[in-house]
Design a protein around this motif. Sequence first.
Motif, PDB file in Angstrom:
ATOM      1  N   ALA A 139       0.835  -1.208   0.000  1.00  0.00           N
ATOM      2  CA  ALA A 139       0.000   0.000   0.000  1.00  0.00           C
ATOM      3  C   ALA A 139       0.868   1.256   0.000  1.00  0.00           C
ATOM      4  O   ALA A 139       0.599   2.212  -0.746  1.00  0.00           O
ATOM      5  N   ALA A 140       1.919   1.265   0.804  1.00  0.00           N
ATOM      6  CA  ALA A 140       2.818   2.421   0.862  1.00  0.00           C
ATOM      7  C   ALA A 140       3.594   2.574  -0.439  1.00  0.00           C
ATOM      8  O   ALA A 140       3.804   3.692  -0.933  1.00  0.00           O
ATOM      9  N   TYR A 141       3.994   1.457  -0.999  1.00  0.00           N
ATOM     10  CA  TYR A 141       4.745   1.442  -2.257  1.00  0.00           C
ATOM     11  C   TYR A 141       3.963   2.159  -3.344  1.00  0.00           C
ATOM     12  O   TYR A 141       4.498   3.007  -4.068  1.00  0.00           O
ATOM     13  N   TRP A 142       2.681   1.833  -3.490  1.00  0.00           N
ATOM     14  CA  TRP A 142       1.877   2.431  -4.554  1.00  0.00           C
ATOM     15  C   TRP A 142       1.354   3.817  -4.192  1.00  0.00           C
ATOM     16  O   TRP A 142       1.097   4.629  -5.091  1.00  0.00           O
ATOM     17  N   ARG A 143       1.233   4.108  -2.920  1.00  0.00           N
ATOM     18  CA  ARG A 143       0.710   5.404  -2.506  1.00  0.00           C
ATOM     19  C   ARG A 143       1.582   6.552  -3.013  1.00  0.00           C
ATOM     20  O   ARG A 143       1.085   7.619  -3.363  1.00  0.00           O
ATOM     21  N   HIS A 144       2.871   6.316  -3.062  1.00  0.00           N
ATOM     22  CA  HIS A 144       3.809   7.379  -3.452  1.00  0.00           C
ATOM     23  C   HIS A 144       4.419   7.153  -4.833  1.00  0.00           C
ATOM     24  O   HIS A 144       5.321   7.890  -5.236  1.00  0.00           O
ATOM     25  N   ARG A 145       3.921   6.177  -5.558  1.00  0.00           N
ATOM     26  CA  ARG A 145       4.591   5.759  -6.787  1.00  0.00           C
ATOM     27  C   ARG A 145       4.441   6.754  -7.931  1.00  0.00           C
ATOM     28  O   ARG A 145       5.354   6.887  -8.759  1.00  0.00           O
ATOM     29  N   ASP A 146       3.304   7.435  -8.010  1.00  0.00           N
ATOM     30  CA  ASP A 146       3.090   8.338  -9.151  1.00  0.00           C
ATOM     31  C   ASP A 146       4.197   9.389  -9.254  1.00  0.00           C
ATOM     32  O   ASP A 146       4.744   9.623 -10.344  1.00  0.00           O
ATOM     33  N   GLY A 147       4.528  10.017  -8.154  1.00  0.00           N
ATOM     34  CA  GLY A 147       5.582  11.030  -8.174  1.00  0.00           C
ATOM     35  C   GLY A 147       6.935  10.444  -8.514  1.00  0.00           C
ATOM     36  O   GLY A 147       7.740  11.069  -9.217  1.00  0.00           O
ATOM     37  N   TYR A 148       7.196   9.239  -8.008  1.00  0.00           N
ATOM     38  CA  TYR A 148       8.468   8.581  -8.291  1.00  0.00           C
ATOM     39  C   TYR A 148       8.588   8.244  -9.771  1.00  0.00           C
ATOM     40  O   TYR A 148       9.638   8.432 -10.390  1.00  0.00           O
ATOM     41  N   ASP A 149       7.502   7.762 -10.359  1.00  0.00           N
ATOM     42  CA  ASP A 149       7.509   7.444 -11.785  1.00  0.00           C
ATOM     43  C   ASP A 149       7.666   8.697 -12.649  1.00  0.00           C
ATOM     44  O   ASP A 149       8.064   8.608 -13.811  1.00  0.00           O
ATOM     45  N   LEU A 150       7.347   9.843 -12.069  1.00  0.00           N
ATOM     46  CA  LEU A 150       7.507  11.098 -12.814  1.00  0.00           C
ATOM     47  C   LEU A 150       8.870  11.745 -12.584  1.00  0.00           C
ATOM     48  O   LEU A 150       9.118  12.842 -13.066  1.00  0.00           O
ATOM     49  N   GLY A 151       9.748  11.036 -11.867  1.00  0.00           N
ATOM     50  CA  GLY A 151      11.122  11.502 -11.779  1.00  0.00           C
ATOM     51  C   GLY A 151      11.585  12.014 -10.438  1.00  0.00           C
ATOM     52  O   GLY A 151      12.686  12.557 -10.338  1.00  0.00           O
ATOM     53  N   SER A 152      10.791  11.851  -9.366  1.00  0.00           N
ATOM     54  CA  SER A 152      11.227  12.329  -8.060  1.00  0.00           C
ATOM     55  C   SER A 152      12.407  11.506  -7.559  1.00  0.00           C
ATOM     56  O   SER A 152      12.696  10.414  -8.056  1.00  0.00           O
ATOM     57  N   ASP A 153      13.072  12.013  -6.559  1.00  0.00           N
ATOM     58  CA  ASP A 153      14.295  11.415  -6.034  1.00  0.00           C
ATOM     59  C   ASP A 153      14.026  10.062  -5.376  1.00  0.00           C
ATOM     60  O   ASP A 153      13.035   9.888  -4.657  1.00  0.00           O
ATOM     61  N   ALA A 154      14.927   9.100  -5.612  1.00  0.00           N
ATOM     62  CA  ALA A 154      14.750   7.752  -5.067  1.00  0.00           C
ATOM     63  C   ALA A 154      14.763   7.756  -3.539  1.00  0.00           C
ATOM     64  O   ALA A 154      13.938   7.085  -2.899  1.00  0.00           O
ATOM     65  N   GLU A 155      15.667   8.498  -2.943  1.00  0.00           N
ATOM     66  CA  GLU A 155      15.741   8.527  -1.480  1.00  0.00           C
ATOM     67  C   GLU A 155      14.466   9.119  -0.881  1.00  0.00           C
ATOM     68  O   GLU A 155      13.964   8.632   0.138  1.00  0.00           O
ATOM     69  N   GLU A 156      13.939  10.141  -1.524  1.00  0.00           N
ATOM     70  CA  GLU A 156      12.687  10.739  -1.055  1.00  0.00           C
ATOM     71  C   GLU A 156      11.551   9.716  -1.119  1.00  0.00           C
ATOM     72  O   GLU A 156      10.743   9.608  -0.183  1.00  0.00           O
ATOM     73  N   TYR A 157      11.499   8.990  -2.213  1.00  0.00           N
ATOM     74  CA  TYR A 157      10.439   7.995  -2.379  1.00  0.00           C
ATOM     75  C   TYR A 157      10.524   6.907  -1.322  1.00  0.00           C
ATOM     76  O   TYR A 157       9.534   6.618  -0.631  1.00  0.00           O
ATOM     77  N   TRP A 158      11.683   6.283  -1.172  1.00  0.00           N
ATOM     78  CA  TRP A 158      11.806   5.187  -0.226  1.00  0.00           C
ATOM     79  C   TRP A 158      11.693   5.655   1.217  1.00  0.00           C
ATOM     80  O   TRP A 158      11.228   4.893   2.086  1.00  0.00           O
ATOM     81  N   PRO A 185      20.415   4.755   4.170  1.00  0.00           N
ATOM     82  CA  PRO A 185      20.756   4.988   2.762  1.00  0.00           C
ATOM     83  C   PRO A 185      21.108   3.700   2.024  1.00  0.00           C
ATOM     84  O   PRO A 185      20.729   3.518   0.864  1.00  0.00           O
ATOM     85  N   ALA A 186      21.817   2.798   2.710  1.00  0.00           N
ATOM     86  CA  ALA A 186      22.182   1.528   2.075  1.00  0.00           C
ATOM     87  C   ALA A 186      20.947   0.690   1.790  1.00  0.00           C
ATOM     88  O   ALA A 186      20.840   0.055   0.729  1.00  0.00           O
ATOM     89  N   GLU A 187      19.999   0.663   2.707  1.00  0.00           N
ATOM     90  CA  GLU A 187      18.759  -0.087   2.487  1.00  0.00           C
ATOM     91  C   GLU A 187      17.968   0.491   1.324  1.00  0.00           C
ATOM     92  O   GLU A 187      17.408  -0.250   0.513  1.00  0.00           O
TER      93      GLU A 187
END
Length: 217
Positions: free
Chosen positions: A41-60, A73-75
């Motif tokens: 649920a969390a993975y998909w909740r924030h996925r739209d912005g990530y797919d549009l190019g947002s920062d990986a660290e911000e997404y995770w 950061p390593a995780e």
Amino acid sequence: MDRSGPPAAVVFDIGGVLGGSEAGGAVLAAEVGVESSSFTAAYWRHRDGYDLGSDAEEYWSRVGADVGRTFTPAEMRRLDRRDAQRWAGLAPGIAALLARVAAAGVRMGLLSNAPHSLATEVRGSAWGAMFPTKVFSCEAGVAKPRPGAYAAVEDELGLSGADLLFFDDRPVNVAAARERGWWAHRWQGPRQCLADLAAAGVHVPGRAGPDADGPVF
């Protein structure tokens, strides 16, 4: 829309079509010791912005916060790489299918809602080299089913919608392609893909027989 001949190019989605499925998120959840449904649920909740190019660290970080975890950061780097690899790993039967479509001489393209990590993974793969045209939402700044995603493919290929045949696993994306005049089908596996190609006038060489990586088609 009137069509005078077969499509000039075949465009594929990646996730759920050529590559991994949404169900693979459970593997990531297990790796970090998080309950699967909460993680998904969390993975998909924030996925739209990530797919549009947002920062990986911000997404995770956001995914972690939603499941009560603070990923190091390593995780986050490991999760991001594993996530990209699972989406970019070809599904059973796809390698043989792509080889046959390529042998038909039809141009091939990719249209995927994808973050930068997946775009990088696909570009570094052997199978990705079969697609001169690759449109990723993170680079185009627009995602399916918005019209701009399809327009980006048309611009890259220099073709109109009437010249394009598209395969995607999500009905909303198929419907949006059809609205632009594309030939579009919901993905139902390699065997049905070959039938859809033949119906559109794309004659794929080869004969039906066992595929070591998947179904007979």
